[in-house]
Design a protein around this motif. Structure first.
Motif, PDB file in Angstrom:
ATOM      1  N   SER A  63      64.956  65.338  68.330  1.00 37.76           N
ATOM      2  CA  SER A  63      66.012  64.690  67.539  1.00 37.76           C
ATOM      3  C   SER A  63      65.282  64.450  66.198  1.00 37.76           C
ATOM      4  CB  SER A  63      66.179  63.401  68.189  1.00 37.76           C
ATOM      5  OG  SER A  63      65.286  62.576  68.208  1.00 37.76           O
ATOM      6  N   GLN A  64      65.990  64.538  65.096  1.00 42.60           N
ATOM      7  CA  GLN A  64      65.285  64.466  63.733  1.00 42.60           C
ATOM      8  C   GLN A  64      66.403  64.073  62.653  1.00 42.60           C
ATOM      9  OE1 GLN A  64      63.379  67.705  61.051  1.00 42.60           O
ATOM     10  NE2 GLN A  64      61.835  66.909  62.798  1.00 42.60           N
ATOM     11  N   THR A  65      66.040  63.304  61.788  1.00 42.44           N
ATOM     12  CA  THR A  65      66.960  62.917  60.741  1.00 42.44           C
ATOM     13  C   THR A  65      66.121  63.336  59.261  1.00 42.44           C
ATOM     14  OG1 THR A  65      67.915  61.109  61.857  1.00 42.44           O
ATOM     15  CG2 THR A  65      68.314  61.072  59.454  1.00 42.44           C
ATOM     16  N   ARG A  66      66.984  64.055  58.535  1.00 39.15           N
ATOM     17  CA  ARG A  66      66.507  64.414  57.235  1.00 39.15           C
ATOM     18  C   ARG A  66      67.577  64.055  56.193  1.00 39.15           C
ATOM     19  NH1 ARG A  66      65.658  68.329  60.819  1.00 39.15           N
ATOM     20  NH2 ARG A  66      67.443  69.351  59.889  1.00 39.15           N
ATOM     21  N   PHE A  67      67.370  62.991  55.298  1.00 33.19           N
ATOM     22  CA  PHE A  67      68.351  62.512  54.477  1.00 33.19           C
ATOM     23  C   PHE A  67      67.574  62.547  53.063  1.00 33.19           C
ATOM     24  CE2 PHE A  67      71.594  58.813  53.202  1.00 33.19           C
ATOM     25  CZ  PHE A  67      72.141  59.551  52.713  1.00 33.19           C
ATOM     26  N   PHE A  68      68.088  63.249  52.018  1.00 29.88           N
ATOM     27  CA  PHE A  68      67.612  63.190  50.778  1.00 29.88           C
ATOM     28  C   PHE A  68      68.687  63.576  50.090  1.00 29.88           C
ATOM     29  CE2 PHE A  68      66.947  67.381  52.501  1.00 29.88           C
ATOM     30  CZ  PHE A  68      67.239  68.208  51.394  1.00 29.88           C
ATOM     31  N   GLY A  69      68.513  63.195  48.282  1.00 28.24           N
ATOM     32  CA  GLY A  69      69.188  63.304  47.551  1.00 28.24           C
ATOM     33  C   GLY A  69      68.733  62.743  46.176  1.00 28.24           C
ATOM     34  N   GLY A  70      69.707  62.829  45.148  1.00 26.58           N
ATOM     35  CA  GLY A  70      69.229  62.365  43.976  1.00 26.58           C
ATOM     36  C   GLY A  70      70.418  62.608  42.969  1.00 26.58           C
ATOM     37  N   ASN A  71      70.137  61.861  41.762  1.00 29.46           N
ATOM     38  CA  ASN A  71      71.289  62.101  40.635  1.00 29.46           C
ATOM     39  C   ASN A  71      70.868  62.096  39.428  1.00 29.46           C
ATOM     40  OD1 ASN A  71      71.207  59.409  39.341  1.00 29.46           O
ATOM     41  ND2 ASN A  71      71.478  58.788  41.538  1.00 29.46           N
ATOM     42  N   VAL A  72      71.250  62.730  38.414  1.00 27.31           N
ATOM     43  CA  VAL A  72      70.603  62.728  36.861  1.00 27.31           C
ATOM     44  C   VAL A  72      71.703  62.848  35.986  1.00 27.31           C
ATOM     45  CG1 VAL A  72      70.655  65.459  36.928  1.00 27.31           C
ATOM     46  CG2 VAL A  72      69.215  64.073  35.455  1.00 27.31           C
ATOM     47  N   SER A  73      71.619  62.045  34.848  1.00 22.97           N
ATOM     48  CA  SER A  73      72.574  62.046  33.966  1.00 22.97           C
ATOM     49  C   SER A  73      71.974  61.877  32.354  1.00 22.97           C
ATOM     50  CB  SER A  73      73.367  60.572  33.980  1.00 22.97           C
ATOM     51  OG  SER A  73      72.425  59.466  33.780  1.00 22.97           O
ATOM     52  N   GLY A  74      72.737  62.221  31.714  1.00 20.14           N
ATOM     53  CA  GLY A  74      72.198  62.286  30.062  1.00 20.14           C
ATOM     54  C   GLY A  74      73.142  62.788  29.075  1.00 20.14           C
ATOM     55  N   PRO A  75      72.954  63.119  27.858  1.00 24.87           N
ATOM     56  CA  PRO A  75      73.692  63.333  26.777  1.00 24.87           C
ATOM     57  C   PRO A  75      73.818  64.785  26.824  1.00 24.87           C
ATOM     58  CG  PRO A  75      71.683  62.712  25.915  1.00 24.87           C
ATOM     59  CD  PRO A  75      71.603  62.201  27.328  1.00 24.87           C
ATOM     60  N   VAL A  76      75.081  65.306  26.575  1.00 26.28           N
ATOM     61  CA  VAL A  76      75.143  66.665  25.969  1.00 26.28           C
ATOM     62  C   VAL A  76      75.168  66.773  24.540  1.00 26.28           C
ATOM     63  CG1 VAL A  76      76.726  68.746  26.137  1.00 26.28           C
ATOM     64  CG2 VAL A  76      76.515  67.275  28.013  1.00 26.28           C
ATOM     65  N   GLN A  77      75.909  66.037  23.846  1.00 23.85           N
ATOM     66  CA  GLN A  77      75.865  65.683  22.624  1.00 23.85           C
ATOM     67  C   GLN A  77      75.751  64.047  22.288  1.00 23.85           C
ATOM     68  OE1 GLN A  77      79.110  67.172  20.355  1.00 23.85           O
ATOM     69  NE2 GLN A  77      78.564  66.576  18.417  1.00 23.85           N
ATOM     70  N   LYS A  78      74.762  63.555  22.011  1.00 19.27           N
ATOM     71  CA  LYS A  78      74.635  62.158  21.673  1.00 19.27           C
ATOM     72  C   LYS A  78      75.915  61.609  20.896  1.00 19.27           C
ATOM     73  CE  LYS A  78      69.567  61.925  22.032  1.00 19.27           C
ATOM     74  NZ  LYS A  78      68.354  61.173  21.398  1.00 19.27           N
ATOM     75  N   GLY A  79      76.435  60.461  21.576  1.00 15.00           N
ATOM     76  CA  GLY A  79      77.714  59.878  21.057  1.00 15.00           C
ATOM     77  C   GLY A  79      78.889  60.588  21.181  1.00 15.00           C
ATOM     78  N   LYS A  80      78.701  61.652  22.009  1.00 13.04           N
ATOM     79  CA  LYS A  80      80.046  62.287  21.916  1.00 13.04           C
ATOM     80  C   LYS A  80      80.414  62.740  23.101  1.00 13.04           C
ATOM     81  CE  LYS A  80      83.339  64.357  19.473  1.00 13.04           C
ATOM     82  NZ  LYS A  80      84.321  63.801  18.455  1.00 13.04           N
ATOM     83  N   SER A  81      79.431  63.267  23.977  1.00  7.89           N
ATOM     84  CA  SER A  81      79.631  63.761  25.130  1.00  7.89           C
ATOM     85  C   SER A  81      78.436  63.639  26.228  1.00  7.89           C
ATOM     86  CB  SER A  81      80.105  65.260  25.292  1.00  7.89           C
ATOM     87  OG  SER A  81      79.026  65.973  24.813  1.00  7.89           O
ATOM     88  N   SER A  82      78.605  63.441  27.509  1.00  7.85           N
ATOM     89  CA  SER A  82      77.630  63.283  28.448  1.00  7.85           C
ATOM     90  C   SER A  82      78.082  63.928  29.750  1.00  7.85           C
ATOM     91  CB  SER A  82      77.282  61.893  28.640  1.00  7.85           C
ATOM     92  OG  SER A  82      78.404  61.092  29.097  1.00  7.85           O
TER      93      SER A  82
END
Length: 255
Positions: A63-82
């Protein structure tokens, strides 16, 4: 906090806006065009070496449990899109114990005890793109994909391994949200959603099922080949108005 554009509180679980009974809702809407990149990672691991054997089974199945993940966010065009991307993967190998009485080659009743592994898999990814068309108009596009599967279902207790079947679920969802600030007290919002989901169940039911009360359930699976495909779309348009000298009242209407 600087990424928050609006916070909505809805304490009415009977709101006609939603298709089913809910609870109090808190919706946090972000402002497009974040100023910097952010991200996080997580992981969780566990296996049979840290767990004791089931006392009702003669063997200790892996038996085994493997749970992993993550997230990332940021600007595409500052002040306009992300953008924002979230990824999760979970692999869980749990167990089911068979405690039955079967017949040996000489047709003598003998106990049958076995610990069977039940693999469960789930993967999901959800990207989002926020775009400020101008000061009063915002467009948000979301996509969500998830896939889950479970093997050796229907096995355990008196049910023998031949009863096993597999279930697979795949879900795709696209959402578009267009928000317009008509004036300082009035907001109009248009939402579109398209969802398609596939559910498959696969088992071998080519041989009859044998059910001996309080002894065993053998033979074929209770599921043969089962497919369910669902397609749906939804379109909403709502206008929210704040009324009163201190915006103490609100009216919301739409279709």
């Amino acid at each position: 906090k600087e990424a928050i554009r609006e916070i909505r509180l809805n304490n009415n679980p009977f709101s006609a806006e939603y298709d089913r009974l809910g609870f109090g809702r808190v919706e946090i809407l972000t402002r497009p065009g974040s100023e910097r990149f952010r991200g996080s990672l997580f992981g969780n691991f566990n296996d049979e070496s840290l767990n004791s054997r089931n006392p009702f089974a003669p063997n200790r199945a892996p038996s085994q449990t493997r749970f992993f993940g993550g997230n990332v966010s940021g600007p595409v065009q500052k002040g306009k899109s992300s953008f924002f991307v979230d990824v999760n993967n979970r692999d869980n190998d749990s167990n089911s114990v068979i405690n039955a009485i079967v017949l040996d080659q000489n047709l003598n009743p003998v106990p049958f005890n076995q610990d069977v592994q039940i693999p469960n898999r789930r993967f999901s990814i959800s990207p989002r793109f926020d775009y400020a068309i101008n000061e009063n108009n915002t467009l948000v596009a979301r996509y969500s994909y998830s896939r889950s599967s479970t093997e050796n279902q229907g096995v355990g207790g008196l049910s023998l391994p031949t009863r096993a079947y597999e279930t697979t679920n795949t879900d795709n969802e696209i959402r578009l949200t267009y928000t317009t600030i008509l004036n300082p007290t009035t907001i109009n919002e248009t939402r579109f959603e398209h969802d398609w989901e596939d559910r498959d169940q696969t088992g071998d039911n080519s041989i009859p099922t044998i059910n001996v009360a309080e002894a065993f359930i053998g033979g074929g699976s209770q599921i043969g080949l089962s497919y369910n495909k669902e397609r749906s779309w939804e379109l909403q348009n709502f206008t929210t108005m704040a009324l009163g000298s201190s915006a103490a009242h609100a009216v919301k209407f739409g279709i």
